[in-house]
Write a protein that holds these residues in place. Structure first.
Motif, mmCIF file in Angstrom:
data_model
loop_
_atom_site.group_PDB
_atom_site.id
_atom_site.type_symbol
_atom_site.label_atom_id
_atom_site.label_comp_id
_atom_site.label_asym_id
_atom_site.label_seq_id
_atom_site.Cartn_x
_atom_site.Cartn_y
_atom_site.Cartn_z
ATOM 1 N N ALA A 122 0.837 -1.197 0.000
ATOM 2 C CA ALA A 122 0.000 0.000 0.000
ATOM 3 C C ALA A 122 0.869 1.241 0.000
ATOM 4 O O ALA A 122 0.651 2.172 -0.782
ATOM 5 N N ARG A 123 1.905 1.205 0.856
ATOM 6 C CA ARG A 123 2.753 2.386 0.934
ATOM 7 C C ARG A 123 3.390 2.684 -0.421
ATOM 8 O O ARG A 123 3.313 3.793 -0.942
ATOM 9 N N VAL A 124 3.965 1.621 -1.019
ATOM 10 C CA VAL A 124 4.654 1.829 -2.292
ATOM 11 C C VAL A 124 3.676 2.263 -3.375
ATOM 12 O O VAL A 124 3.902 3.243 -4.090
ATOM 13 N N SER A 125 2.536 1.553 -3.453
ATOM 14 C CA SER A 125 1.653 1.866 -4.582
ATOM 15 C C SER A 125 1.008 3.236 -4.406
ATOM 16 O O SER A 125 0.856 3.977 -5.368
ATOM 17 N N ILE A 126 0.652 3.566 -3.175
ATOM 18 C CA ILE A 126 0.029 4.877 -2.984
ATOM 19 C C ILE A 126 1.040 5.980 -3.265
ATOM 20 O O ILE A 126 0.738 6.973 -3.930
ATOM 21 N N THR A 127 2.286 5.764 -2.782
ATOM 22 C CA THR A 127 3.292 6.790 -3.026
ATOM 23 C C THR A 127 3.542 6.940 -4.522
ATOM 24 O O THR A 127 3.525 8.046 -5.064
ATOM 25 N N LEU A 128 3.719 5.796 -5.178
ATOM 26 C CA LEU A 128 3.976 5.854 -6.620
ATOM 27 C C LEU A 128 2.791 6.454 -7.363
ATOM 28 O O LEU A 128 2.932 7.355 -8.190
ATOM 29 N N LEU A 169 -5.821 8.058 -4.866
ATOM 30 C CA LEU A 169 -4.419 7.721 -4.597
ATOM 31 C C LEU A 169 -3.621 8.984 -4.292
ATOM 32 O O LEU A 169 -2.880 9.036 -3.304
ATOM 33 N N ALA A 170 -3.804 9.994 -5.144
ATOM 34 C CA ALA A 170 -3.023 11.212 -4.955
ATOM 35 C C ALA A 170 -3.372 11.868 -3.631
ATOM 36 O O ALA A 170 -2.490 12.323 -2.893
ATOM 37 N N ALA A 171 -4.674 11.887 -3.309
ATOM 38 C CA ALA A 171 -5.082 12.516 -2.060
ATOM 39 C C ALA A 171 -4.537 11.739 -0.868
ATOM 40 O O ALA A 171 -4.061 12.323 0.109
ATOM 41 N N LEU A 172 -4.602 10.397 -0.938
ATOM 42 C CA LEU A 172 -4.081 9.576 0.150
ATOM 43 C C LEU A 172 -2.597 9.845 0.352
ATOM 44 O O LEU A 172 -2.113 9.989 1.476
ATOM 45 N N TYR A 173 -1.904 9.937 -0.785
ATOM 46 C CA TYR A 173 -0.465 10.196 -0.676
ATOM 47 C C TYR A 173 -0.231 11.542 0.003
ATOM 48 O O TYR A 173 0.543 11.655 0.947
ATOM 49 N N LEU A 174 -0.949 12.554 -0.485
ATOM 50 C CA LEU A 174 -0.721 13.903 0.038
ATOM 51 C C LEU A 174 -1.066 13.993 1.516
ATOM 52 O O LEU A 174 -0.379 14.648 2.289
ATOM 53 N N THR A 186 -11.404 14.725 -1.844
ATOM 54 C CA THR A 186 -10.948 13.586 -1.053
ATOM 55 C C THR A 186 -10.029 14.042 0.083
ATOM 56 O O THR A 186 -10.150 13.587 1.217
ATOM 57 N N GLU A 187 -9.135 14.947 -0.258
ATOM 58 C CA GLU A 187 -8.214 15.440 0.783
ATOM 59 C C GLU A 187 -8.986 16.058 1.931
ATOM 60 O O GLU A 187 -8.668 15.832 3.097
ATOM 61 N N GLU A 188 -10.006 16.846 1.582
ATOM 62 C CA GLU A 188 -10.759 17.506 2.639
ATOM 63 C C GLU A 188 -11.478 16.496 3.506
ATOM 64 O O GLU A 188 -11.520 16.622 4.723
ATOM 65 N N SER A 189 -12.027 15.459 2.858
ATOM 66 C CA SER A 189 -12.749 14.482 3.672
ATOM 67 C C SER A 189 -11.767 13.653 4.503
ATOM 68 O O SER A 189 -12.087 13.236 5.613
ATOM 69 N N LEU A 190 -10.550 13.412 3.971
ATOM 70 C CA LEU A 190 -9.552 12.693 4.773
ATOM 71 C C LEU A 190 -9.146 13.527 5.973
ATOM 72 O O LEU A 190 -8.993 13.012 7.088
ATOM 73 N N ALA A 191 -9.012 14.833 5.737
ATOM 74 C CA ALA A 191 -8.605 15.707 6.831
ATOM 75 C C ALA A 191 -9.690 15.783 7.892
ATOM 76 O O ALA A 191 -9.401 16.029 9.072
ATOM 77 N N ALA A 192 -10.937 15.553 7.477
ATOM 78 C CA ALA A 192 -12.046 15.688 8.421
ATOM 79 C C ALA A 192 -12.172 14.472 9.341
ATOM 80 O O ALA A 192 -12.886 14.521 10.328
ATOM 81 N N VAL A 193 -11.491 13.370 8.984
ATOM 82 C CA VAL A 193 -11.541 12.208 9.884
ATOM 83 C C VAL A 193 -10.680 12.543 11.096
ATOM 84 O O VAL A 193 -9.510 12.868 10.952
ATOM 85 N N LYS A 234 -0.678 0.797 9.364
ATOM 86 C CA LYS A 234 -1.121 2.030 8.728
ATOM 87 C C LYS A 234 -2.168 1.754 7.649
ATOM 88 O O LYS A 234 -3.207 2.386 7.565
ATOM 89 N N TRP A 235 -1.865 0.751 6.819
ATOM 90 C CA TRP A 235 -2.789 0.433 5.732
ATOM 91 C C TRP A 235 -4.111 -0.059 6.277
ATOM 92 O O TRP A 235 -5.176 0.297 5.777
ATOM 93 N N GLN A 236 -4.020 -0.905 7.337
ATOM 94 C CA GLN A 236 -5.273 -1.382 7.932
ATOM 95 C C GLN A 236 -6.095 -0.215 8.459
ATOM 96 O O GLN A 236 -7.309 -0.168 8.290
ATOM 97 N N THR A 237 -5.420 0.733 9.063
ATOM 98 C CA THR A 237 -6.129 1.902 9.580
ATOM 99 C C THR A 237 -6.804 2.665 8.447
ATOM 100 O O THR A 237 -7.976 3.027 8.527
ATOM 101 N N ILE A 238 -6.036 2.857 7.390
ATOM 102 C CA ILE A 238 -6.605 3.607 6.269
ATOM 103 C C ILE A 238 -7.801 2.877 5.688
ATOM 104 O O ILE A 238 -8.860 3.446 5.444
ATOM 105 N N ARG A 239 -7.612 1.579 5.506
ATOM 106 C CA ARG A 239 -8.632 0.815 4.800
ATOM 107 C C ARG A 239 -9.903 0.667 5.633
ATOM 108 O O ARG A 239 -11.004 0.756 5.133
ATOM 109 N N ARG A 240 -9.722 0.405 6.922
ATOM 110 C CA ARG A 240 -10.896 0.069 7.739
ATOM 111 C C ARG A 240 -11.465 1.267 8.482
ATOM 112 O O ARG A 240 -12.629 1.250 8.846
#
Lengths: 869, 605
Positions: free
Chosen positions: A27-33, B377-382, B464-471, B486-492
């Motif tokens: 997840a980290r790699v794919s999201i970052t990429l 994806l971009a919002a999650l990354y940011l 998306t960024e705004e809604s992520l920030a609102a969590v 981290k991924w589990q937290t994001i996903r669930r």
């Protein structure tokens, strides 16, 4: 997770599962990429646009392809009797006083064919036209022969050919039957061969022709020749076939005249212009005679002048493509171009004056040959020291300068596709490759004024296409940038105050449930497709406004005045009613004040037309009737209004305040009301007075102002007023929403504190809320501006799309965006026009990006500050 | 504003002065000056809101009124002009103008006097109305302006008939006879009408059968042949490549030659079969045509010309002057149905907009499929992965700004990059047989969708960024504390709660995408695309095809139509449709957001 000693003494039993760890990593790699990739993709837009635009500004290059020492000529002077074909496979030169043509291979220099042109006769005068591939020759007995010189192409079949020919691989060539055979990439055998076809000789009836030229006019060919006794003949050719014998009889009709300036000898050059309406005669001493030949049977001298300074000799004289621009080369090496313009004060018979338009600078030595391009305004010049220069005329550029041979360049020719040039000098033939796909585009050419053929002075022009072949595309981006700014200006003029005031009202003064309902309604407007607005603008609003111009103009004044007037009336109400009815303020505004304003516009409009515009505003705008006062009054009204308001607030209000404090509310209201009415009258009077003064001083409001040009002018149905109205409408939602957000994010405690200190809501709004939210409001305006700059559909449909450079609110314009939408689908892919349109897109991108970034930075700073308060 | 500011400054000063001069008790009684309330300015500000609102409501009202009115049947009027001409048709528009004297002089002498008197009474202004007279093949005009002073009599003929036809537009006339095999079987109007109704349904059914044969059966044969031809061309290219690379006569060359032979044989075989199929289909079509040609209705125009209209070419016919309200309602809804379901006719000015609706929907769907994953994806990354700092805030500002970059710029990018660069490369690699005619190397629905995806990407990222920030971060921390990765937290935890925002972003992007036209003009929207991007031929989804779009349809119909008078009402209907779709998407976004928000409200700490 190195396990340490636990207080329980046991090792930790549970470990994070491998799968979970893996998932986390993936997840980290794919999201970052993915994230970085997406962001990069977006910046890719900018990169790609730049990538397409850059070649426009690349430097032009020439490289030597080959030198053929054996190709010389015992050459004929003057004229470029040298030619190469469009595939750069073969060429020909004229030898033996231009009585024979010899063709040769361009790769090895091997001679291919030798054609006798005139069966041993020697022509007295000879001329060759590159573009038409037309040879014209005159003989001692008065005969004139017209002939075409072609590189004929045909495809061979493998049978009955010598063995080496069918064995050719794709791309290989071999000499065959006086021509050259090449295997094409598709596998065919293509034979190219020089061929000359003469038409039957024409009897002119005059002898001793010394100069001759031929040109094509819509009716047929026109030939002009000069005899040794100084008589100039201009004749049009008409061919008729005898039905019985099949013989073609060519008759000559036209006139002749004596030429002046014969004491300096006969002229050296005779040129016939593109549509044969002018004949130019030039002497070596730089004297030029221009003959007006529009009436072919009665040519007259239009103009005589010197082209060069004293002591300078004219050594080359030619045309550019289209045969309208003359090119002169002189003994000092200067190359200059001239064409006719039509100034208003011309004294010549045809109203035209030959003018020096481009001075391409001085070369290293005497100019010995000139070669115009067959497709663009590119010119090659050869000099006496063996140098050749390549110029782009319209943009005054020297594209390249190279030493191409020893001794004078006696003959020079540009290949038909402009991808090479060939020169003849004492050291033989030199072929040079030209890499100049976009010679006409430089920063100066795209954003500066250029002197295009036929224009009186250098101007900004955008005109990318036309019907004729020899048309020069004009890529001046300034008219488009101007159109964009004009659209933005007028729409902001209308939209910005409306949206800001509406936002202030909503956030500060609107009460009750309306407040939460109105905002979504306005926001929904933001998602209304602009194509809908554009269509309404063009098909509903534009005809409506056209029918009711004075009423619409009046509405811009009466509607706001109606609101203010109603406000004055409302505050005259007794306190209890005032408070009770304040809840219904918006309803009163919407259902009473607004209709009142619209209705009064309908009443005032016709009166205004009669008083200011002599009863017919369109006639007035065209300048046919009335005086300039009306326009001045209209333009000065807002200014005078401001002035009066200023005087009122600085001088009158402070005095009145002392008086009103003693009066009742009703009396104070009456006083305010009468002040307003008086102010209004004063404004009108002031505007009228100033307008009359200006008009009396000889300034017409419809005239051309310095710097900004005309502001009021001829009415066009699709104009800036309509676009300003509808595009203003389109940007209202975005400005409104952002401004309202900025105002409501001003902390509540500031508002409360102000009100608690005794300020009225109005004072709170003006002195506390608006200054605090100012940067937010500014950023809202900037984002609205960015939207207006790039709006496409509305301007495409409602702006008329003529690229004119004037602020006239009643005229149309053409914006960058609309221009792209109209022209890009038709532009040749990767061609100059295509890339210039990409540059237009890049310009648009940069404009909005800068505006938006500014707005965003201001907004973020404001937000930070608002949180700190 | 100037005035009020300075007056507010002046107020305390004035108060202080008077306080010194006059009585001491005055201050306590001091009231706020009337001017301090700034009532007129408040009213001006409110007025601007009223103007904005009035414009919005007016615009929506206009679109609603004109858009819904297009299909309502109106009575057919017969106008006899002073010069003896007759017009039969529907009144579409009215207006007033100032007639020139020549117009009056052109009238017959006996009518001139009355016309002058009429004009005199109206202060020189004449009313006029536009009559849609149709019958284009006879009169070469679709519309006629009629001035009131030129009218002698008007009437509403009881038996006037209106035909909407497959070709040539509308026809207005009076029934004369019903013809079978060229022989009249009925001549009284009611009988003609009855006979027409008896046979019209069958004729149309046969007509539809014939069209199905033409488009589907023959289209299928053509498609097969085209495929075979492409095979041959591909084999030819392969042969030449093999010859160049391995030399003539090499094994690879031999094999390629064999393939070529096989492809040619297959093509020859298919061509033979196709000939047979063609012949069979042609017979079938001819027999249907012959059957349909038997039934005609003979109508006369107002001026007495007669014309036999074949029943098969008539889409709809009715007697406008004999309709009950129910009948009108029926015709009205029938026309709406046709508008939504059918292909356009008569250079788009009649018929339906189904291909445009379909194109809009498919394009918007493909766009959402592309934009949402990348945007999220971009919002999650940011928001979740990138380290906050000046770099990331710069990126954020840049992304925000892209939302403000003009859509036409994206169109230019799409045309240059997707169509010509990427598409051109794809053509060279995968479709060399079709060159030089482009497959992907020109505008198409895929490129349009990708261009709009790029255009709407910032909308999705920002939402998306705004809604992520609102969590709340407490939830994230809670999750970590429970040992989640981290991924589990994001996903669930994070994503489900951010879902409403993401969905809103998506729907807003769809609304923006559906309404954009400028970039589509460059990357694939066309005037008429009879082939839908989805059809029955493998691979069923043809992403390279150009398509019709409602927004572009509005532009094209309103501005590039030959018969613009007839097109404008259709533009209003199309506009209504587009606005309705976008409003629905927006309202959907709001409702969805509210629903999801409520769902998660309870589970929040």
């Amino acid at each position: 997770m190195v396990s340490q000693g636990k207080f329980t003494g046991k090792q930790r039993r549970y470990q994070t599962k491998k799968r979970v760890k893996m998932a986390d990593l993936v997840a980290r790699v794919s999201i970052t990429l993915g994230g970085i990739g997406t962001i990069l993709a977006v910046t890719g837009v900018f990169v790609f646009l730049t990538y397409v635009v850059v070649p426009l500004f690349a430097a032009e290059k020439v490289e030597p392809l080959l030198k053929l020492q054996n190709i010389h000529s015992g050459l004929h002077q003057p004229g470029n009797l040298l030619s190469v074909d469009e595939h750069l496979v073969m060429g020909w030169v004229a030898v033996d006083q231009a009585t024979r043509l010899r063709s040769f291979r361009l790769d090895t220099g091997e001679w291919l064919d030798d054609l006798e042109l005139f069966d041993g006769e020697i022509p007295l005068a000879l001329n060759y036209l590159d573009r038409e591939q037309l040879l014209v020759a005159a003989f001692a007995d008065g005969r004139v022969k017209l002939g075409s010189i072609d590189f004929e192409t045909r495809f061979l079949h493998s049978e009955d050919l010598p063995a080496k020919i069918p064995a050719l691989k794709p791309g290989e060539r071999a000499a065959y039957a006086g021509g050259i055979v090449e295997r094409t990439p598709v596998g065919q055998l293509r034979l190219q061969k020089l061929a000359v076809h003469f038409e039957p000789a024409i009897e002119t009836g005059v002898t001793d022709i010394v100069l001759i030229d031929v040109s094509r006019r819509p009716g047929g060919q026109v030939v002009s020749f000069l005899t040794a006794d100084g008589a100039l003949h201009i004749k049009s050719l008409a061919s008729r076939r005898n039905l019985l014998t099949g013989e073609v009889i060519t008759t000559l009709t036209g006139g002749s005249m004596r030429i002046p300036h014969l004491d300096a000898g006969l002229p050296q050059y005779l040129l016939l212009s593109g549509i044969a309406d002018n004949v130019f005669l030039a002497w070596e001493d730089g004297h030029l005679v221009r003959v007006d030949a529009r009436d072919i049977s009665a040519p007259v001298i239009a103009e005589q002048r010197r082209l060069l300074e004293d002591g300078v000799r004219l050594t080359s004289f030619s045309y550019l493509i289209g045969k309208t621009t003359l090119v002169t080369g002189d003994s000092q090496g200067r190359v200059r171009t001239w064409f006719r313009i039509k100034p208003e004060d011309a004294t010549t018979v045809d109203g035209a004056v030959l003018t020096l338009t481009h001075d391409l600078g001085a070369g290293p030595a005497e100019v010995t040959s000139l070669a115009p391009s067959l497709r663009r305004r590119v010119l090659a010049a050869g000099f006496a020291d063996g140098t050749a220069h390549l110029y782009h005329v319209t943009s005054d550029q020297l594209l390249a300068a190279e030493k191409v041979g020893e001794g004078p360049v006696v003959s020079l020719v540009l290949a038909p596709k402009d991808n090479a040039f060939a020169s003849l000098s004492a050291s033989g033939l030199a072929l040079w490759k030209i890499d100049a796909p976009h010679p006409e585009t430089t920063w100066a050419a795209l954003f500066g004024k250029k002197h295009y053929e036929g224009l009186e002075s250098p101007q900004h022009v955008w005109q990318s296409s036309s019907g004729t072949d020899d048309f020069e595309p004009k890529y001046g981006l300034i008219p488009l940038v101007f159109g964009t700014l004009k659209a933005t200006f007028y729409s902001m003029l209308f939209g910005a105050p409306l949206a800001l005031l509406a936002a202030i009202y909503t956030s500060e003064f609107l009460v009750g449930p309306l407040r939460s309902r109105i905002k979504p309604v306005v926001e929904m407007m933001a998602s209304l497709p602009s194509v809908v607005l554009g269509f309404l603008a063009a098909l509903v609003v534009a005809p409506f406004v056209e029918n009711l111009v004075p009423n619409v103009l009046a509405a811009f004044f009466t509607v706001p005045l109606a609101f203010i007037g109603c406000g004055y009336l409302f505050q005259m109400l007794p306190s209890n009613l005032f408070v009770r009815w304040s809840r219904w303020q918006f309803a009163l505004l919407f259902f009473i004040a607004l209709p009142l304003g619209v209705q009064s516009a309908r009443v005032v409009g016709p009166w205004m037309e009669i008083l200011l515009f002599a009863g017919d505003i369109k006639g007035w705008l065209q300048g046919r009737i009335g005086s300039g006062t009306g326009g001045w009054v209209l333009m000065l009204l807002p200014l005078c209004g401001l002035l009066i308001a200023l005087v009122n607030s600085r001088l009158i209000t402070p005095r009145l305040r002392q008086i009103t404090e003693k009066h009742t509310r009703r009396q104070a209201g009456l006083l305010e009301m009468s002040k307003f009415a008086l102010g209004l009258l004063a404004t009108l009077a002031c505007a009228w007075l100033l307008g009359s003064l200006l008009n009396g001083a000889g300034l017409d409001s419809r005239g051309d102002f310095p710097l900004i040009g005309p502001v009021l002018g001829t009415y066009v149905q699709r104009n800036a007023l309509v676009v300003g109205f509808i595009m203003g409408f389109a940007i209202i939602p975005i400005i409104y929403t952002l401004a309202e957000d900025a105002l409501s994010s001003v902390p509540e405690h500031l508002r409360s504190a102000s009100l608690a200190s005794g300020a009225t809501p109005w004072q709170t709004a003006v002195r506390i809320i608006i200054p605090t939210a100012a940067s937010g409001l500014f950023s809202a305006l900037m984002i609205g501006l960015g939207r207006a700059v790039g709006e496409t559909m509305i301007v495409l449909m409602a702006a008329g799309n003529t690229p004119v450079l004037e602020w006239n609110i009643f005229n149309g314009f053409r914006t960058l965006s609309a221009n792209i939408a109209v022209e890009l689908p038709e532009a040749v892919v990767w061609g100059t026009h295509f890339r210039v349109l990409f540059l237009a897109a890049l310009t648009l991108f940069m404009m909005t990006f800068v505006v938006n970034t500014l707005a965003e930075i201001v907004r973020l700073r404001f937000r930070k500050r608002a949180y700190q308060l | 504003m100037n005035q009020s500011e300075s007056s507010a400054v002046a107020a305390p000063l004035a108060g202080a002065k008077t306080g010194e001069k006059v009585r001491v008790g005055y201050r306590s009684k001091s009231r706020t000056a009337l001017a301090a309330h700034g009532q007129p300015y408040v009213w001006l500000a409110g007025g601007m809101l009223a103007v904005s609102l009035a414009m919005i409501l007016g615009l929506i009202g206009l679109v609603l009124y004109r858009g819904t009115g297009t299909f309502w049947p109106v009575p057919v009027i017969q106008v006899e002009l002073a010069d003896g001409r007759l017009h039969l048709g529907e009144i579409t528009r009215r207006g007033s103008y100032v007639p020139r004297d020549e117009l009056i002089d052109a009238l017959p002498p006996e009518a001139r006097q009355a016309a002058r008197a009429l004009l005199e009474a109206n202060e020189g202004i004449s009313e006029r109305f536009l009559i849609r007279t149709g019958n284009f093949e006879l009169s070469h005009e679709h519309f006629n302006w009629v001035s009131d002073f030129a009218v002698k009599t008007t009437s509403y003929p009881q038996w006037a008939l209106l035909f909407e036809r497959q070709e040539w537009g509308r026809f207005y006339g009076l029934p004369q006879a019903f013809l079978i095999d060229g022989r009249p079987v009925a001549t009284a109007p009611e009988e003609v009408w009855a006979a027409f109704n008896d046979h019209h349904g069958d004729a149309r059914k046969r007509w539809r059968e014939r069209r199905a044969l033409e488009t589907h059966a023959i289209g299928k044969i053509n498609h097969t042949l085209e495929q075979a031809r492409l095979q041959v061309r591909g084999a030819e290219l392969a042969t030449r490549n093999a010859e160049e690379r391995h030399g003539s006569g090499s094994p690879a060359h031999q094999k390629a030659l064999m393939n070529l032979g096989a492809a040619q044989a297959a093509l020859a075989q298919l061509t033979l079969e196709a000939e047979e199929d063609y012949a069979r289909l042609r017979d079938e079509i001819n027999s249907i045509n012959a059957e349909n040609a038997r039934f005609e209705i003979l109508v006369s125009t107002a001026e007495g010309q007669t014309k036999a209209l074949p029943l098969a070419g008539i889409v709809r016919a009715y007697m406008p002057n004999q309709l009950s309200f129910g009948d009108k309602l029926g015709i009205y809804f029938d026309r709406w149905l046709e508008f939504l379901r059918d292909d356009p006719r008569e250079a788009n000015s009649e018929g339906g907009v189904f291909p445009a609706i379909f194109g809009t929907v498919v394009m918007t769907l493909i766009m959402s499929i592309c934009v949402v994953p990348f945007g999220v994806l971009a919002a999650l990354y940011l928001r979740e992965y990138a380290k906050a700092g000046p770099m990331i805030s710069t990126v954020r500002i840049a992304v925000n700004n892209l939302a403000g970059v003009p859509s036409i710029v994206f169109g230019v990018f799409g045309l240059g990059f997707f169509c010509y660069l990427v598409g051109g490369t794809i053509d060279q690699l995968f479709y060399p047989a079709k060159l030089p005619s482009p497959t992907f190397g020109t505008g198409g629905i895929l490129w349009a969708s990708l261009t709009l995806a790029l255009l709407t990407l910032p909308v999705v990222i920002v939402a998306t960024e705004e809604s992520l920030a609102a969590v709340p971060s407490s939830m994230r921390e809670g999750s970590y504390a429970c040992g989640a990765s981290k991924w589990q937290t994001i996903r669930r935890i994070v994503l489900p709660r951010a879902m409403p925002g993401i969905m809103t972003g998506m729907i807003l992007a769809m609304a923006r995408g559906a309404g954009e036209v400028a970039p589509l003009m460059l990357v694939g929207a066309v005037k008429l695309a009879p082939e839908l991007p989805v059809d029955g031929y493998a691979p069923f989804v043809h992403l390279e095809r150009s398509f019709m779009h409602l927004g572009f349809h509005i532009f094209d119909l309103g501005f590039q139509s030959q018969n613009s008078e007839a097109a404008v009402p259709m533009v209003f209907s199309t506009t209504l449709l587009l606005v309705a779709i976008i409003a629905l998407l927006n309202i959907g976004a709001i409702l969805l957001r509210n629903r999801l928000r409520r769902k998660f409200m309870t589970s929040q700490f």
